[in-house]
Design a protein around this motif. Structure first.
Motif, short mmCIF file in Angstrom:
data_model
loop_
_atom_site.label_atom_id
_atom_site.label_comp_id
_atom_site.label_asym_id
_atom_site.label_seq_id
_atom_site.Cartn_x
_atom_site.Cartn_y
_atom_site.Cartn_z
N VAL B 135 -4.09 -7.00 12.69
CA VAL B 135 -3.45 -5.91 11.94
C VAL B 135 -3.10 -4.74 12.86
O VAL B 135 -2.17 -4.00 12.59
CB VAL B 135 -4.36 -5.46 10.78
N ILE B 138 0.39 -4.83 13.98
CA ILE B 138 1.35 -4.43 12.95
C ILE B 138 1.35 -2.92 12.77
O ILE B 138 2.41 -2.28 12.73
CB ILE B 138 0.99 -5.15 11.64
N SER B 157 0.99 -2.98 5.11
CA SER B 157 0.33 -4.10 5.75
C SER B 157 -1.13 -3.78 6.02
O SER B 157 -2.02 -4.60 5.76
CB SER B 157 1.05 -4.42 7.05
N GLN B 160 -3.10 -3.78 2.83
CA GLN B 160 -3.19 -5.12 2.27
C GLN B 160 -4.18 -5.98 3.06
O GLN B 160 -5.05 -6.65 2.49
CB GLN B 160 -1.80 -5.74 2.31
N ASN B 219 0.78 -12.10 5.54
CA ASN B 219 2.00 -11.44 5.03
C ASN B 219 3.07 -12.44 4.63
O ASN B 219 4.24 -12.24 4.89
CB ASN B 219 2.58 -10.48 6.06
N ASP B 224 4.54 -10.74 0.81
CA ASP B 224 5.19 -10.26 2.03
C ASP B 224 5.74 -8.85 1.88
O ASP B 224 6.84 -8.56 2.33
CB ASP B 224 6.28 -11.24 2.47
N SER B 226 4.89 -6.22 3.39
CA SER B 226 4.97 -5.42 4.61
C SER B 226 6.28 -5.69 5.34
O SER B 226 6.68 -4.93 6.20
CB SER B 226 3.79 -5.71 5.52
N GLU B 227 6.94 -6.78 5.03
CA GLU B 227 8.26 -6.96 5.61
C GLU B 227 9.28 -7.28 4.54
O GLU B 227 10.34 -7.78 4.82
CB GLU B 227 8.22 -8.05 6.68
N GLU B 252 3.04 -14.59 13.41
CA GLU B 252 2.97 -14.86 11.98
C GLU B 252 2.77 -16.36 11.74
O GLU B 252 1.90 -16.76 10.95
CB GLU B 252 4.23 -14.39 11.30
N TYR B 318 3.49 -3.71 -4.21
CA TYR B 318 2.37 -3.35 -3.34
C TYR B 318 1.09 -3.03 -4.12
O TYR B 318 0.00 -3.53 -3.81
CB TYR B 318 2.85 -2.19 -2.47
#
Lengths: 427, 355
Positions: B135, B138, B157, B160, B219, B224, B226-227, B252, B318
């Protein structure tokens, strides 16, 4: 209170974040630019900026004979092309005081409904993609492809058809659907499979589609309607009360989603809609999920209307455009052999026709809502002024009200549920 | 094999030989993983393609088999753009931090009964620690990019992954209680028997939660956010291009394989064969006996689930992800930990009879 906190806590006061959402954004549906003021992930204010796709359609129409602007109408809402044409053509007909033959009216209604299905499929795919469901997008496009083929068969183009004309439609429906040809990439066997449903006339093809389509809608619904994630993302998002929906000038599925039964096809019928049997779905809560359900049901109803039109069109052959060569072009055959027709043809395709002075407003139930054309004529061969009433414009204007207090991900769902297309909003 | 190598290298001092052998072993793990990642991407595009009634890549090489190679070459040749306002050092460091732990965690995965790079006793803890480290890549990427979209992605992210670490950790504690060991090889041995003695049955809720948390941890759709392409464009890696982006991509997918491998080790008996009864039959016994092929097969099964979910589900919001993690998964894991503990204490057959 806040000052007191600040005194206790030496941290500086944190300002809201301003996020520039679009115009190059995957969920901006073209060129929407939103200035979002956010408190963390929560939207405090959403300010839509429009005009990035402005092409001056209304001004362009002022400098061209009436018929030459039909093609511009296709390019307004470029996912429901023929409905745009319809409003414009109806306006000219009202100005001229002519009524097209009944067969032409049925063809127009049939293609209006095909267009509605095209638009709603596009909307469903894009809305699904915005919320993260990828597969629905390709499922929708599979069916869209067949309808695009109908557009192509009848007008020669897959999108910007320019098929409706004042006084009717340009051609009658073809007796045979176009066929695929074998190529380097497709063997004869594969092509035979592709051509399987295309052996009969175009009406057979559309009929088969109308029979098959409700099953396809069931398929989309298995992916989304009872999906818990889909419901979590759409239920209670972007609620608009019935009163507020009226005040905001909503029309179409956006208004019906809030529970107001308003459909121009029923309330101000045009063409042959009074002769057809169909229902108007309405929502209850006015949230994104209800609007989704309304549009899904509209697709089923459209299939029903298409089916009825196909039945009538099969049994009633006849002219599809008025035989008045001051308004509609003569047959090409005549034009080649007949002086009078040649003159008519030349005059129509250069100067066009003159409409009597006056002003008219016509509106059709466009897939997105009420699409209106306000036309002012000073007696010349072109409009003095053309004003387009785009449904999406009023819907987009409500984004601040609908998105405030929701999260960033919900803004995307709300843009999706509005079904905005910038061709018509920016014009 | 390595003992043989050691006899040839007696002229070298012992620590050098050991280092050399470890390096060779690392290469033997990393290269197949990299290839697996490349072809997982290809498989993803093909599988999702067929789910979506289309064909997927079929132009580069026979039936598209060289597509991942072509993609890798393309990404290698592209410029790595560093934005003006970015923190250059952290910006470059972030993808490395993302990929490093993703690969390092593979050190303790047992591919077969004796095939493991580092057979350490705290294998499970080691994995938990390293997957949590991912993490940082990220967060640093999101911070160093100096972009609001990247920043939002990094924040989402971070929250999460931290939230899903907890149910994931509890699921692992369940496995630990059931197996009585942190060593991954021992965990597999504890499941020996038949498919019904594997831990997926007694630890069923933990099994499901572990895999779903794994989706969130990597993710992947439907987690997903975070993206989330349609919301924050590409999230934390929106400013990355070329190979720097490819490293996130590799990380990933390496993590996906990692989670699938771990799920198969901890809940489906890793390299244990489900048809162990036929292991003594000549010829076919080689296939029906225990071995790495079962491990690969089980891992692929979970990888397919990753792809299937991605093609099927819409994306969570989220806050809904947070709710699922804290209010659903956490209580279930805690309750089931108690149940597992009770089963172990009362030696419930057939799983815990001998313990």
């Amino acid at each position: 209170m806040r000052r007191h906190d600040q005194w206790l806590n030496p941290m500086p006061e944190i300002r809201n974040m301003t996020l520039n959402f679009g115009p190059q954004h995957p969920a901006a549906h073209g060129v929407l630019r939103l200035i979002l003021e956010m408190d963390g992930e929560v939207i405090e204010r959403a300010d839509p900026h429009i005009g990035l796709l402005h092409r001056g359609t209304e001004k362009l129409a002022e400098s061209k004979p009436f018929n030459q602007s039909i093609g511009y109408m296709d390019r307004l809402d470029y996912v429901s092309m023929m409905c745009n044409e319809h409003a414009y053509v109806l306006a000219i007909e009202k100005l001229l005081g002519v009524t097209p033959p009944v067969r032409a009216q049925y063809i127009r209604v049939m293609f209006d409904e095909i267009t509605r299905v095209l638009n709603h499929l596009m909307w469903l795919g894009a809305h699904g993609l915005d919320i993260g469901a990828m597969t629905i997008f390709l499922y929708c496009f599979r069916e869209r492809e067949d309808l695009m083929d109908c557009y192509e068969a009848v007008s020669g183009t897959r999108m910007h058809a320019t098929y409706y004309r004042p006084g009717g439609v340009y051609r009658d429906l073809p007796d045979q659907m176009p066929q695929y040809a074998a190529s380097k990439w497709h063997s004869a066997a594969e092509v035979a499979k592709l051509n399987d449903g295309r052996q009969g006339s175009m009406l057979d093809f559309i009929d088969a589609f109308a029979d098959r389509f409700p099953g396809c809608v069931d398929e989309y619904e298995t992916l989304l309607t009872d999906n818990r994630i889909w419901k979590q993302r759409t239920v209670d998002i972007g609620i608009v009360s019935p009163e507020r929906a009226l005040q905001l000038g909503f029309t179409g599925p956006m208004l019906r989603g809030s529970g107001i039964e308003w459909d121009l096809r029923k309330k101000q019928p045009y063409e042959v809609y009074p002769k057809l049997d169909f229902d108007i779905p309405i929502g209850v809560n006015g949230d994104c999920y209800d609007r989704y359900l309304v549009r899904i049901e509209e697709m089923r109803q459209s299939a029903r209307i298409i089916k009825q039109c196909v039945g009538w069109l099969r049994e009633n052959p006849g002219p599809v455009i008025l035989d008045d060569h001051k308004l509609t072009p003569p047959k090409r055959e005549d034009m080649k052999g007949n002086m009078e027709s040649l003159i008519h043809h030349f005059k129509l395709f250069t100067e066009g026709y003159c409409a009597p002075a006056g002003e008219v407003y016509t509106a059709v139930e466009h897939p997105k809502g009420e699409f209106g054309i306000y036309l002012v004529s000073d007696g010349a061969n072109k409009p003095y002024r053309l004003k387009v009433r785009a449904a999406g414009f009023a819907h987009l204007a409500a984004i601040n009200e609908m998105a405030s207090g929701h999260m960033l991900a919900d803004v995307v769902a709300i843009i999706g549920t509005m079904d905005v297309v910038f061709g018509e909003i920016d014009r | 094999m390595f003992d043989l190598l050691r006899t040839y290298l007696t002229f070298l001092p012992d620590p050098v030989t050991t280092t050399l052998i470890i390096l060779i072993q690392i290469i033997m793990i990393v290269i197949p993983i990299m290839l697996a990642v490349a072809y997982l991407v290809f498989a993803e595009r093909k599988v999702i393609g067929y789910i979506q009634v289309r064909i997927g890549p079929n132009r580069v090489g026979p039936r598209g088999w060289l597509q991942p190679i072509a993609d890798a070459i393309k990404l290698l040749c592209k410029e790595v753009i560093i934005p003006d306002g970015a923190d250059r050092f952290l910006f470059v460091l972030a993808p490395v931090l993302a990929l490093g732990p993703a690969l390092a965690a593979w050190a303790v995965i047992p591919f077969g009964s004796e095939v493991v790079l580092a057979n350490i006793n705290a294998g499970l803890l080691y994995i938990l620690a390293l997957t949590s480290l991912g993490v940082y890549g990220i967060i640093i990427a999101g911070w160093a990019s100096n972009s609001k979209y990247a920043f939002l992605g990094a924040m989402r992210s971070a929250a999460q992954i931290v939230s899903y670490e907890i149910p994931m950790g509890f699921a692992l504690v369940g496995v630990l209680i059931a197996a009585g060991s942190l060593n991954l090889g021992d965990i597999i041995e504890a499941q020996r028997g038949n498919p019904l003695t594997w831990f997926w049955l007694p630890l069923f809720p933990l099994f499901i939660i572990y895999f779903i948390s794994g989706l969130a941890e990597t993710n992947r759709a439907p987690f997903d956010v975070s993206e989330g392409e349609s919301e924050i464009v590409a999230g934390f890696h929106v400013e990355y291009a070329g190979m720097a982006f490819a490293l996130f991509f590799l990380a990933e997918y390496a993590n996906m394989i990692m989670i699938s491998a771990l799920t198969s080790v901890m809940f489906l008996g890793g390299w244990l064969s489900p048809f162990i009864a036929f292991a003594d039959v000549p010829v076919v016994g080689l296939f029906f006996g225990d071995g790495i092929h079962w491990f690969v097969f089980k891992t692929s099964l979970f990888l397919f689930l990753f792809l299937w979910f991605r093609a099927t589900f819409p994306r969570f919001r989220y806050d809904q992800i947070m709710r699922l993690g804290w209010k659903v998964f956490l209580p279930i894991t805690i309750v089931w930990l108690v149940v597992v503990a009770a089963m172990v204490v009362y030696q419930v057959p057939p799983w815990f009879a001998g313990s």
